[in-house]
Design an enzyme around this catalytic site. Sequence first.
Site, short mmCIF file in Angstrom:
data_model
loop_
_atom_site.label_atom_id
_atom_site.label_comp_id
_atom_site.label_asym_id
_atom_site.label_seq_id
_atom_site.Cartn_x
_atom_site.Cartn_y
_atom_site.Cartn_z
N ARG A 1 0.95 -1.24 -0.11
CA ARG A 1 0.05 -0.08 0.03
C ARG A 1 0.69 1.29 -0.09
O ARG A 1 0.43 2.45 -0.50
CB ARG A 1 -0.92 -0.14 1.20
N ASP B 1 -8.31 17.09 -15.46
CA ASP B 1 -8.78 15.58 -15.80
C ASP B 1 -8.46 15.59 -17.13
O ASP B 1 -8.88 16.04 -17.93
CB ASP B 1 -10.14 15.31 -15.40
N TYR C 1 -17.20 14.48 -15.93
CA TYR C 1 -17.48 13.11 -15.55
C TYR C 1 -18.65 13.13 -14.50
O TYR C 1 -18.33 13.52 -13.46
CB TYR C 1 -16.31 12.35 -15.25
N LYS D 1 -9.06 4.18 -19.33
CA LYS D 1 -9.35 4.60 -20.43
C LYS D 1 -8.12 4.59 -21.44
O LYS D 1 -7.65 3.64 -21.56
CB LYS D 1 -10.02 6.07 -20.48
C1 LIG Z 1 -14.14 7.00 -16.47
C2 LIG Z 1 -13.64 8.45 -16.25
C3 LIG Z 1 -13.43 8.86 -14.94
C4 LIG Z 1 -13.60 7.67 -13.59
O1 LIG Z 1 -12.59 6.75 -13.65
P1 LIG Z 1 -12.84 5.23 -13.21
O2 LIG Z 1 -11.55 4.66 -13.71
O3 LIG Z 1 -13.92 4.58 -13.75
O4 LIG Z 1 -13.02 5.49 -11.90
C5 LIG Z 1 -12.94 10.16 -14.60
N1 LIG Z 1 -13.06 11.16 -15.47
C6 LIG Z 1 -13.34 10.73 -16.62
C7 LIG Z 1 -13.23 11.89 -17.67
C8 LIG Z 1 -13.51 9.66 -17.10
O5 LIG Z 1 -13.88 9.18 -18.54
#
Ligand SMILES: *Cc1c(COP(=O)(O)O)cnc(C)c1O
Length: 406
Positions: free
Chosen positions: A59, A184, A112, A209
């Site tokens: 961790r 983000d 998101y 992603k």
């Molecule tokens: C999918 C996504 C998230 C969240 O990510 P997870 O891996 O599903 O927790 C946050 N921001 C954006 C732009 C996303 O497409």
Amino acid sequence: MSKNKNIKFDSKCVHSGIGEYEFGPVVPPIYQTSTFKFESAAHGASLFKGEKEGYIYTRMSNPTVEAMEKSVAELEGGFKALGCASGMAAISTAFTALLKANDHVICSKSVYGPTSTLLRTIFEKFNVETTFVETSEINEIKNAVKSNTKVIYVETPGNPTLSITDLQKAAKIAHDNNAKLVVDNTFMSPALQQPLALGADVVVHSMTKFLNGHADVVAGIIVVNDEETYKEFRRVLNQMGGVIDPFNSFLVHRGLKTLALRMQRHNENATEIASFLESHPKIKWVRYPGLESHPQFEIGKKQHFGPGGMITFELKGGFNAGEKLMNSVNLCQLAVSLGGVETLIQHPASMTHLTMGKEARETAGITEGLVRLSVGIENVGDIISDLENALDQVMEPATEKINNAV
Ligand SMILES: *Cc1c(COP(=O)(O)O)cnc(C)c1O
């Protein structure tokens, strides 16, 4: 790291984060262990005191995780990165590290879904107030600043409208007001956009992603710019506990090797598909950062190296047309998420945002015929044929209206 200093981005994708390991493997081994043996009581003590470098407990740190973190930090041009169990773990850890009760956040409206819910429910519970504004209108950010604003949180391009925020201007507003700009960067990846170089203080990603890119991992990451922020974020992540595990780190690190290649193909395919969709008679409008019709096309061109793989479009036939299209595609996979090698298609009104109701959808800009496409790396002709065939199944808008009236 130093040996990679002068190599280009696509070479860094292949080589960054890879260190020296026993037996000389070219790929970092998976250290699938929760804990590490101390040589002696004194050795354990020196590790805990931070006098010696080494590993204690996964961790806190793990060599496989560290290798991947090093790679993402290099690709984003940051100081260090912190691997997290998901994108949401990264986002919630970043907010936890940066905020305290009675602080204020300015957040993109086009964000998101769960990020907005996190701020509106959990952080609200701890007396953190959030103002949601259209950050692509830079004055909306400026006007929302309060004396207790600590974080400006921007997603660009935003989800699902793909609106683009000028990061240099957003950073200036943040810094003029003693706040941090958190970006983000999930939709672009560092191959196409590097927010730290444009003034952002913190970058977060859902590595689920484009970074991993193969739709087989849920993971996230935070990239920071300096040692002090890193130490504070590491302390918070260690205590909140939302860390990535060694196996997922290995998979993401493997995915990163082809990031530049994949993003190039995502750009090319999506550019061609966006033009095809824009000229299709059953489509009302197409939103894609690479189309001149995009409202922030010029800002986009200035701050990203390519338009990316995400397209949003509106069917003239509304809700029914959306459902019909979803049931008629074949190569395009009907699924949420994005950024993988396979093309994914989604109709928010009948899927992710169905239970929200029509009125709430409208307020959030989710129109009834809105479709989100994550363009994959397949042969572009095959994707276009699939969409063309599926669009042929969608009724003409005029017929649709008559049917709705009956
Ligand atoms: C999918 C996504 C998230 C969240 O990510 P997870 O891996 O599903 O927790 C946050 N921001 C954006 C732009 C996303 O497409």
